[in-house]
Enzyme design. Structure first.
Site, mmCIF file in Angstrom:
data_model
loop_
_atom_site.group_PDB
_atom_site.id
_atom_site.type_symbol
_atom_site.label_atom_id
_atom_site.label_comp_id
_atom_site.label_asym_id
_atom_site.label_seq_id
_atom_site.Cartn_x
_atom_site.Cartn_y
_atom_site.Cartn_z
ATOM 1 N N HIS D 95 1.150 -1.107 0.138
ATOM 2 C CA HIS D 95 0.121 0.396 -0.069
ATOM 3 C C HIS D 95 0.891 1.334 -0.051
ATOM 4 O O HIS D 95 1.488 1.332 1.060
ATOM 5 C CB HIS D 95 -0.818 0.117 1.088
ATOM 6 N N HIS D 97 0.335 5.836 -0.343
ATOM 7 C CA HIS D 97 -0.162 7.398 -1.698
ATOM 8 C C HIS D 97 1.326 7.641 -2.454
ATOM 9 O O HIS D 97 1.194 8.642 -2.178
ATOM 10 C CB HIS D 97 0.049 8.180 -0.179
ATOM 11 N N ASP D 120 1.447 -5.000 -20.595
ATOM 12 C CA ASP D 120 2.464 -5.114 -19.687
ATOM 13 C C ASP D 120 2.270 -5.874 -18.841
ATOM 14 O O ASP D 120 2.508 -7.197 -18.432
ATOM 15 C CB ASP D 120 3.836 -4.854 -20.136
ATOM 16 N N HIS D 171 -8.495 7.328 -1.414
ATOM 17 C CA HIS D 171 -7.200 6.765 -0.256
ATOM 18 C C HIS D 171 -5.941 6.683 -1.532
ATOM 19 O O HIS D 171 -5.053 7.543 -1.011
ATOM 20 C CB HIS D 171 -8.082 5.998 -0.198
ATOM 21 N N TYR D 229 8.971 -13.062 -23.873
ATOM 22 C CA TYR D 229 9.732 -11.849 -23.362
ATOM 23 C C TYR D 229 10.306 -12.900 -22.141
ATOM 24 O O TYR D 229 10.013 -12.787 -21.743
ATOM 25 C CB TYR D 229 8.507 -10.899 -22.679
#
Lengths: 232, 232, 232, 232
Positions: D95, D97, D120, D171, D229
Site C-alpha cells: 500500500h 500514497h 504488459d 485514498h 518475453y
C-alpha cells in the site's frame, strides 16, 4: 551562547527544507520558540543554506528585538512572531515558496479535502488568506501577514490545532507545529497534498471532496485520545 | 592567458546550469564581460559540460572576433554581445532551453506577475519577444535575436535593470545580471516562476495578477536604497 | 568473442537509458549494427540494467538468428532489424517507454514543431504511426512494428535522415542515429521536446507551429554542409 | 526469531518504496505471507523507513494477532489480511500514497487501458473502488477496505490474477503479487501507468483505449504458457 540545543534543531530544520525540495536559494525559513524565555530562534535573512550553522541562527524576543546574533533575522520574523503570540501551543513555524502550494496561493483557492493523505494531517480544506490591502502592505507588512493568517482560520471557524497551515494569497504557505520538526513535516504534507489535489482536478474537473466521516476517521486515527496509528 | 579569474567564474557558472536542472547536453551558455578591456568570456560551442575547463573558455571582443582560445565560441555569442552593448550595467548573460520557460516562449505569452516569488526579482511580467522575421533570421540571426530582446523591453516601457530576462519567441530565455553568477540566479528564478505561473493558471484559468502595491513592496524590499532583505 | 568494441558501446548505451530517466526496470533497449558483418548487437530480453555486462549482449543476424550469446535477444529485435534493413545509414536504434513520449503515442498525435529545441534535431513534426491491425499484431508483431514506422515516414513525405524517430501508436518511441550513442541522444531530445510541446499547449491551446524559415535556420545551423554550430 | 528470511525480504521491500519515489515519511507498507504457517510479516506502524530493520518487522496471524514483535503492526494490516484470505495465490501486498495513483483515486476514476506499458502488467483498466459507507468506516475500517477491493474486482468481472492492483477511493493504491518484490514492482508500474494516462488525456481529451487485440498480445507476450518475453 544561549539556547544551544534549540539553535541546533532550528539549524537542522532549516537545512532540511532544500533536502525536501521545498526551497531554492534562501526562499524559506524555520523558527522555534522557547516559551519560558519568550525568545524566538530563526534563520538569518538571505543567507544560503550551505552557509548556515547553529551559531549563526538569530535569537530575538517576540517584538523582533535581537537578543543574540550578528546577522539580521529573516525578514519574515514578525509573521512568525504574530503566530507564536496568537497560537500558544505551537513551538515552530515554517515559511516556504514551495511550488505546488504557491500555485494554489496564486490561484487564490483553498485546497479542497479530497482524500486521506490530506485528512491524516489537516482537518478540512487548507485555506487561502484574503489579499492584504495596500494599507496593510505599506505599514508593518510582515506582522500584518501574520494577522491575516490568524483572521483566516478564525473566519473559517477552524483552529490552528487541527489546520496547521495557511496559504498567504499571492505568496505561499506558512505552517506550524508543536516543534520546528513537526512544522517542517506539515510543510512537506501541504506541498504533497497540493500536488495531489491539482492532479485530482485535472483528471476530474468535477471531483468532489471526500465524505466528512472519512475525514473524521483518518484525522482521529492519528490524533486525539483514541488514536491508534503509530506506536503507543 | 588573460582574464584567468573571469575564466574560472564563467566556467563555474556554465557547469552550474546542468546542476540547477536548466540544461541538457550543451543547450545553454553563460558569458561574462570585462568592461575595461571590452572582452567577453564565453563557453565554447557544442562542448559537453563535463569537458569544459576554465582554459577552454573563449575570449572575444564585442564584434565576435576571437582574442584567445582554440575553440569556436558559442553560436549565441552575438546575442550576448548585443546585450552587453545595449545594457551598460550588466556583467553576465545566460541562455538556456529550460523546460518551463520554453513552454511560455513557444506559447507566445508573457509570464504574468502572479506573486511574490516573481516580484522579488522581476518588476512586472516577463515579456516574450515577437517572432523574428524571415529577413532577420536569414541575415545575422544571432545578433538580431539580441536586437529583438532589446526592442521588446523598450516597447513594454520597461528596463533591463528591473526585468533581468526576456523570452525569445519559439526559442527560450535569455537572462542577465551584474555578474555571471547573478545572471544564472535569474535563470533559476525565471524557470521556477514560469512553473508556478503554469500551475496557477491550471488551478484557476481566470487567475488575476497580484496588486501593483504588492509588486512594489516585494521588489523594493530586496532592491534599491530602502531594501531591508538580507545582510547589510 | 566477436565485436568486443561494439558490445561495450551497446552495453554503455543501454545503461545510459535509466541514467537519463528514460526507462524503468527493463523497459528499453539499444542495439547497434556492424554493417560489414551484417550483425546486430542488442540487449538481452528482460534483464535488469544492473545485471547487464558487455559480454551478455546478444549478437544476431538481420533475420534474428542468434550468432553469439546465451540469452534471448530483446523481444523488440525484429523491429530494430526492419529499421536497419530499410535505413542504410543508421548504426543504432533505441526503444523506450519514456513518459512524455508515451503520452503523445497514446494520445495518437504527432508532436508539432513548436520551437528551436525541436528544430535543432528533428526537421518537422515527430509523427505517430497508425495503429497496427489485428492481423499485423497476430502475425510477426515486432517486425510489423518496424514496417509501420517505415510506412509512416514515407507517407509523410519525410526521411529517416532528418526525422530520427517515430512514435508507435499506443506504445512509445523508437529513435535511431548514425551510432548507438546518437540514437540515445535522439531519445533524450524526443522526450524533452515532447514535454515542452505539452506545456506549450497547456499554456496556449491555440499555439501555432513555428515558421518554416526558423525550422530551416536551426536545422541547417547544426546539420549539412553549411553548419556552423559546434567545433570544426 | 521466526521467519528470518522473509523478514529480510519484507524489510528490503519496504525500504525500496521511498527509493522508487512512491512514499514519503511512513506513508506506505509492504507485507508478505508464509502460507504454510499462515503468518503475515509486515512493517510496524508509523516507523520511519530509516529506522526499519529486519528484526522490527511484525509477525501476525491472519486475524491480526501479533505472533512476534515489540511494535504495533501497520494500521493497514487487516486490509492486507483480507487480501491474503481472498486471493490464495498472492505472497505479498503493498500500500502506498503514490502521487499519480492518488490523483486517480481522488478523482474517482478507473485508469483506462491506453497502451502497452499498461498491458504488459494489467489486463484491462485499473479499477477504483466505490467509497466506503459511513457504517463500513465506523466499524472495522481497515478490514472493510479489503472487502471493498475484493468486491470491486468481482463486480468488474475481473480477477486478482490479471489485475494486480486496485485504487481505494479517496485514498490510494493497493497492489499485490506472487512475492513481496513483485507486489512492489506492480506499485511502480501502476504509478507510471497513472502518469502516462494523465498525460494522454491532457494531450487528447478524447483519447480512446487501445484495441483489445493489443492488450491480449502484450499481456500474453509476458504472461501465460506462450510467453516469449525475458529468459527461459
Amino acid at each position: 551562547m544561549i539556547l544551544e540545543e534549540l539553535r541546533k534543531r532550528v539549524y537542522a530544520a532549516n537545512v532540511s527544507l532544500p533536502e525536501y525540495g521545498l526551497v531554492k536559494f534562501t526562499w524559506g525559513n524555520v523558527s522555534a520558540i522557547d516559551r519560558e524565555l519568550g525568545y524566538v530562534v530563526i534563520k538569518p535573512s538571505g543567507v544560503e543554506y550551505h552557509n548556515l550553522r547553529p551559531d549563526n541562527m538569530v535569537i530575538t524576543d517576540l517584538e523582533g528585538k535581537v537578543i543574540e546574533g550578528e546577522l539580521n533575522p529573516s525578514s519574515d520574523l514578525m509573521t512568525h512572531s504574530e503566530l507564536y503570540k496568537a497560537y500558544p501551543e505551537i513551538g515552530g513555524v515554517v515559511h516556504t515558496h514551495s511550488t505546488e502550494a504557491v500555485g494554489w496561493a496564486q490561484a487564490g483557492r483553498d485546497i479542497p479535502f479530497y482524500g486521506t493523505t490530506h485528512a491524516d494531517y489537516f482537518y478540512g480544506g487548507i485555506p487561502v488568506a484574503r489579499s492584504l490591502t495596500a494599507g496593510e502592505i505599506h505599514s508593518d507588512y510582515e506582522r500584518k501577514t501574520g494577522t491575516v493568517i490568524i483572521e483566516t482560520l478564525r473566519e473559517r471557524g477552524s483552529s490552528y490545532k487541527v489546520v496547521p497551515g495557511v496559504l498567504v494569497r499571492h505568496h505561499g504557505p506558512f505552517t506550524w507545529g508543536k516543534t520546528p520538526e513537526e512544522a517542517v513535516y506539515h510543510s512537506v504534507v501541504l506541498e504533497e497534498v497540493a500536488r495531489m489535489a491539482r492532479l485530482t482536478e485535472q483528471l476530474n474537473p468535477k471531483a468532489e471532496e471526500a465524505p466528512t466521516y472519512l475525514l473524521d476517521k483518518h484525522y482521529l486515527r492519528k490524533h486525539g485520545s483514541a488514536a491508534y496509528y503509530g506506536q503507543k
